[in-house]
Design a protein around this motif. Structure first.
Motif, PDB file in Angstrom:
ATOM      1  N   LYS A   2       0.953  -0.567   0.056  1.00 47.68           N
ATOM      2  CA  LYS A   2      -0.230  -0.523  -0.025  1.00 47.68           C
ATOM      3  C   LYS A   2       1.127   1.218   0.036  1.00 47.68           C
ATOM      4  O   LYS A   2       0.921   1.748  -0.942  1.00 47.68           O
ATOM      5  CB  LYS A   2      -1.099  -0.217   1.186  1.00 47.68           C
ATOM      6  N   GLN A   3       1.719   0.911   0.896  1.00 44.53           N
ATOM      7  CA  GLN A   3       3.093   2.301   1.139  1.00 44.53           C
ATOM      8  C   GLN A   3       3.380   2.807  -0.439  1.00 44.53           C
ATOM      9  O   GLN A   3       3.717   3.937  -0.726  1.00 44.53           O
ATOM     10  CB  GLN A   3       3.453   2.377   1.933  1.00 44.53           C
ATOM     11  N   ARG A   4       3.854   0.964  -1.436  1.00 47.97           N
ATOM     12  CA  ARG A   4       4.346   1.395  -2.306  1.00 47.97           C
ATOM     13  C   ARG A   4       3.691   2.211  -3.192  1.00 47.97           C
ATOM     14  O   ARG A   4       4.436   3.189  -4.057  1.00 47.97           O
ATOM     15  CB  ARG A   4       4.789   0.058  -2.721  1.00 47.97           C
ATOM     16  N   ILE A   5       2.262   1.953  -3.483  1.00 45.48           N
ATOM     17  CA  ILE A   5       1.778   2.179  -4.574  1.00 45.48           C
ATOM     18  C   ILE A   5       1.768   3.969  -4.383  1.00 45.48           C
ATOM     19  O   ILE A   5       1.732   4.208  -4.929  1.00 45.48           O
ATOM     20  CB  ILE A   5       0.263   1.794  -3.925  1.00 45.48           C
ATOM     21  N   VAL A   6       0.833   4.023  -2.586  1.00 45.74           N
ATOM     22  CA  VAL A   6       1.175   5.171  -2.651  1.00 45.74           C
ATOM     23  C   VAL A   6       1.970   6.708  -3.182  1.00 45.74           C
ATOM     24  O   VAL A   6       2.125   7.250  -3.546  1.00 45.74           O
ATOM     25  CB  VAL A   6       0.954   5.874  -0.961  1.00 45.74           C
ATOM     26  N   THR A   7       3.054   5.898  -2.291  1.00 44.69           N
ATOM     27  CA  THR A   7       4.331   6.852  -2.883  1.00 44.69           C
ATOM     28  C   THR A   7       4.510   6.745  -4.468  1.00 44.69           C
ATOM     29  O   THR A   7       5.422   7.948  -5.154  1.00 44.69           O
ATOM     30  CB  THR A   7       5.336   5.908  -2.269  1.00 44.69           C
ATOM     31  N   GLY A   8       4.705   5.443  -5.233  1.00 44.81           N
ATOM     32  CA  GLY A   8       4.577   5.435  -6.269  1.00 44.81           C
ATOM     33  C   GLY A   8       3.568   7.143  -7.551  1.00 44.81           C
ATOM     34  O   GLY A   8       3.601   7.244  -8.274  1.00 44.81           O
ATOM     35  N   VAL A   9       2.066   6.885  -7.152  1.00 46.35           N
ATOM     36  CA  VAL A   9       1.030   7.255  -7.653  1.00 46.35           C
ATOM     37  C   VAL A   9       1.602   8.897  -7.591  1.00 46.35           C
ATOM     38  O   VAL A   9       1.579   9.731  -8.127  1.00 46.35           O
ATOM     39  CB  VAL A   9      -0.264   7.203  -6.577  1.00 46.35           C
ATOM     40  N   ILE A  10       1.914   9.643  -5.997  1.00 47.96           N
ATOM     41  CA  ILE A  10       1.850  10.900  -6.083  1.00 47.96           C
ATOM     42  C   ILE A  10       3.798  11.461  -6.532  1.00 47.96           C
ATOM     43  O   ILE A  10       3.472  12.013  -7.561  1.00 47.96           O
ATOM     44  CB  ILE A  10       2.748  11.038  -3.879  1.00 47.96           C
ATOM     45  N   GLY A  11       4.837  10.303  -6.800  1.00 51.74           N
ATOM     46  CA  GLY A  11       6.063  10.552  -6.593  1.00 51.74           C
ATOM     47  C   GLY A  11       6.014  10.398  -8.588  1.00 51.74           C
ATOM     48  O   GLY A  11       6.372  11.569  -9.385  1.00 51.74           O
ATOM     49  N   GLY A  12       4.764   9.672  -8.852  1.00 52.44           N
ATOM     50  CA  GLY A  12       5.060   9.585 -10.468  1.00 52.44           C
ATOM     51  C   GLY A  12       3.765  10.576 -10.499  1.00 52.44           C
ATOM     52  O   GLY A  12       4.276  11.469 -12.428  1.00 52.44           O
ATOM     53  N   THR A  13       3.114  11.004 -10.770  1.00 55.88           N
ATOM     54  CA  THR A  13       2.666  12.207 -10.966  1.00 55.88           C
ATOM     55  C   THR A  13       2.969  13.723 -11.082  1.00 55.88           C
ATOM     56  O   THR A  13       3.336  14.020 -11.557  1.00 55.88           O
ATOM     57  CB  THR A  13       1.597  12.804  -9.389  1.00 55.88           C
ATOM     58  N   VAL A  14       4.147  13.854  -9.749  1.00 56.66           N
ATOM     59  CA  VAL A  14       5.451  15.152  -9.603  1.00 56.66           C
ATOM     60  C   VAL A  14       6.034  15.135 -11.161  1.00 56.66           C
ATOM     61  O   VAL A  14       6.441  15.477 -11.153  1.00 56.66           O
ATOM     62  CB  VAL A  14       6.052  14.932  -8.363  1.00 56.66           C
ATOM     63  N   PHE A  15       7.079  13.777 -11.042  1.00 54.51           N
ATOM     64  CA  PHE A  15       7.661  13.314 -12.825  1.00 54.51           C
ATOM     65  C   PHE A  15       7.386  13.484 -13.148  1.00 54.51           C
ATOM     66  O   PHE A  15       7.362  14.539 -14.271  1.00 54.51           O
ATOM     67  CB  PHE A  15       7.870  12.173 -12.468  1.00 54.51           C
ATOM     68  N   ILE A  16       5.926  13.105 -13.805  1.00 48.22           N
ATOM     69  CA  ILE A  16       5.664  13.786 -15.103  1.00 48.22           C
ATOM     70  C   ILE A  16       5.429  15.129 -14.842  1.00 48.22           C
ATOM     71  O   ILE A  16       5.050  15.449 -16.574  1.00 48.22           O
ATOM     72  CB  ILE A  16       3.898  12.486 -15.200  1.00 48.22           C
ATOM     73  N   LEU A  17       4.561  15.478 -14.076  1.00 46.89           N
ATOM     74  CA  LEU A  17       3.864  16.936 -13.990  1.00 46.89           C
ATOM     75  C   LEU A  17       4.930  17.755 -14.651  1.00 46.89           C
ATOM     76  O   LEU A  17       5.668  18.632 -15.943  1.00 46.89           O
ATOM     77  CB  LEU A  17       3.655  17.994 -13.324  1.00 46.89           C
ATOM     78  N   LYS A 230      20.020  -3.575   1.817  1.00 42.96           N
ATOM     79  CA  LYS A 230      18.639  -3.564   1.216  1.00 42.96           C
ATOM     80  C   LYS A 230      17.689  -2.524   0.118  1.00 42.96           C
ATOM     81  O   LYS A 230      17.677  -3.285  -1.418  1.00 42.96           O
ATOM     82  CB  LYS A 230      17.530  -3.759   1.839  1.00 42.96           C
ATOM     83  N   ASP A 231      19.128  -1.124   0.569  1.00 42.95           N
ATOM     84  CA  ASP A 231      18.006  -0.234  -0.527  1.00 42.95           C
ATOM     85  C   ASP A 231      19.438   1.527  -0.580  1.00 42.95           C
ATOM     86  O   ASP A 231      19.950   0.896   0.739  1.00 42.95           O
ATOM     87  CB  ASP A 231      16.594   0.656  -0.052  1.00 42.95           C
ATOM     88  N   THR A 232      19.344   1.384  -1.344  1.00 43.85           N
ATOM     89  CA  THR A 232      20.269   2.447  -1.199  1.00 43.85           C
ATOM     90  C   THR A 232      19.922   3.591  -0.979  1.00 43.85           C
ATOM     91  O   THR A 232      21.096   4.275  -0.326  1.00 43.85           O
ATOM     92  CB  THR A 232      19.803   3.445  -3.290  1.00 43.85           C
ATOM     93  N   GLY A 233      18.629   4.065  -0.370  1.00 42.83           N
ATOM     94  CA  GLY A 233      18.402   5.344   0.382  1.00 42.83           C
ATOM     95  C   GLY A 233      17.173   5.095   0.854  1.00 42.83           C
ATOM     96  O   GLY A 233      16.916   4.210   0.547  1.00 42.83           O
ATOM     97  N   THR A 234      16.620   5.916   1.600  1.00 41.34           N
ATOM     98  CA  THR A 234      15.356   6.282   2.154  1.00 41.34           C
ATOM     99  C   THR A 234      14.074   7.187   1.662  1.00 41.34           C
ATOM    100  O   THR A 234      12.905   7.474   2.253  1.00 41.34           O
ATOM    101  CB  THR A 234      15.144   6.267   3.858  1.00 41.34           C
ATOM    102  N   LEU A 235      14.406   8.233   0.372  1.00 45.66           N
ATOM    103  CA  LEU A 235      13.774   8.953   0.144  1.00 45.66           C
ATOM    104  C   LEU A 235      12.529   8.216  -0.187  1.00 45.66           C
ATOM    105  O   LEU A 235      11.363   9.253  -0.221  1.00 45.66           O
ATOM    106  CB  LEU A 235      14.587   9.529  -1.196  1.00 45.66           C
ATOM    107  N   VAL A 242      16.863   6.709  -4.727  1.00 48.68           N
ATOM    108  CA  VAL A 242      16.951   7.172  -5.743  1.00 48.68           C
ATOM    109  C   VAL A 242      17.337   5.860  -6.886  1.00 48.68           C
ATOM    110  O   VAL A 242      17.108   5.931  -7.942  1.00 48.68           O
ATOM    111  CB  VAL A 242      18.382   8.840  -5.984  1.00 48.68           C
ATOM    112  N   LEU A 243      18.753   5.727  -6.718  1.00 47.55           N
ATOM    113  CA  LEU A 243      19.317   4.973  -6.980  1.00 47.55           C
ATOM    114  C   LEU A 243      18.702   3.795  -7.448  1.00 47.55           C
ATOM    115  O   LEU A 243      18.478   2.751  -8.276  1.00 47.55           O
ATOM    116  CB  LEU A 243      20.208   4.061  -7.273  1.00 47.55           C
TER     117      LEU A 243
END
Length: 265
Positions: A2-17, A230-235, A242-243
């Motif tokens: 759920k957290q992954r989807i929410v972050t993906g939608v918000i981040g993707g929207t900002v990125f596309i904009l 596990k992950d390159t960061g926590t952004l 980011v990586l």
């Protein structure tokens, strides 16, 4: 998830904009991502972000990704810049009496090339011609389609491991599903704007986006295994750093430039 989807939608929207807005909005986004990504890379390799060698790396990144032509200036030779950066990093090994070793200097130079040129290629594709927006969206769309197709195909029918010593959850079936969906998305773009790009070229872009993009993912997975993280960061909650999120982009866009498939002439 759920957290992954929410972050993906918000981040993707900002990125596309910001991608649609282009110019300095898009450049500012890529500049921020590149510096955060390089900061993650530096930390992964056990170097303090304020170390002189790391600061040289940041400076090298800036020279690589500055849009010199937009500023009315001629772009410096990337080869000359990388050689100069190599020399300065090796000089640091002398000045620090091998506190910064030649291995560490080489890793930082590799990071500048990997991260800096990758984000620079994204800006070149977006800013190169009148079709920069549609071709950038097609490339990103094909990469994302590969990720989505591989994930859901792998979960549905994946049985044969692709590369278990590097990424144990990836399957051959998932990889093929990702390639297929990437090709379909690329063809859909070509059909939507036939006067911009032909189906043959779109298929090649989709193929590179999928195959090279999956290798980009595996490359980052291999590196994280070596470093024991596990992950390159926590952004990005649920996505890592980011990586983690841009690993495919950093490989695909330079290849699209080098093959001449993008930008369009």
């Amino acid at each position: 998830m759920k957290q992954r989807i929410v972050t993906g939608v918000i981040g993707g929207t900002v990125f596309i904009l910001l991608t649609v807005l282009g110019t300095w909005y898009y450049y500012g986004l890529l500049l921020a991502l590149s510096f955060i990504g390089y900061s993650e890379y530096v930390r992964m390799n056990g170097v303090k972000r304020t170390h002189p060698a790391a600061l040289l790396g940041y400076a090298g990144m800036l020279v690589l990704i500055v849009p010199w032509q937009e500023l009315g200036m001629s772009s410096p030779s990337a080869l000359h810049m990388l050689w100069l950066l190599m020399f300065l990093l090796l000089a640091v090994t002398v000045v620090t009496k091998n506190e910064m070793t030649i291995d560490g200097a080489a890793l930082l130079l590799l990071g500048v090339l990997y991260v800096g040129f990758g984000f620079n290629a994204m800006f070149e594709v977006r800013n190169a011609d009148s079709h920069g927006l549609i071709t950038s969206l097609m490339a990103f769309g094909a990469i994302w389609a590969s990720d989505i197709g591989a994930y859901f195909t792998g979960r549905a029918i994946g049985k044969h491991k692709l590369w278990p010593s590097i990424s144990p959850n990836k399957t051959i079936e998932g990889s093929l599903g990702g390639i297929l969906l990437s090709l379909l998305v690329a063809v859909a773009f070509a059909l939507a704007v036939p006067d911009v790009i032909g189906i043959g070229r779109a298929l090649l872009i989709g193929l590179i986006a999928a195959v090279a993009g999956q290798f980009g993912d595996l490359i980052q997975s291999a590196y994280k295994r070596v470093r024991g993280i596990k992950d390159t960061g926590t952004l990005l909650p649920g996505h890592g750093g980011v990586l983690d999120r841009c690993d495919s982009w950093l490989v695909v866009f330079p290849l699209l430039l080098m093959t001449g498939l993008l930008p369009l002439n």
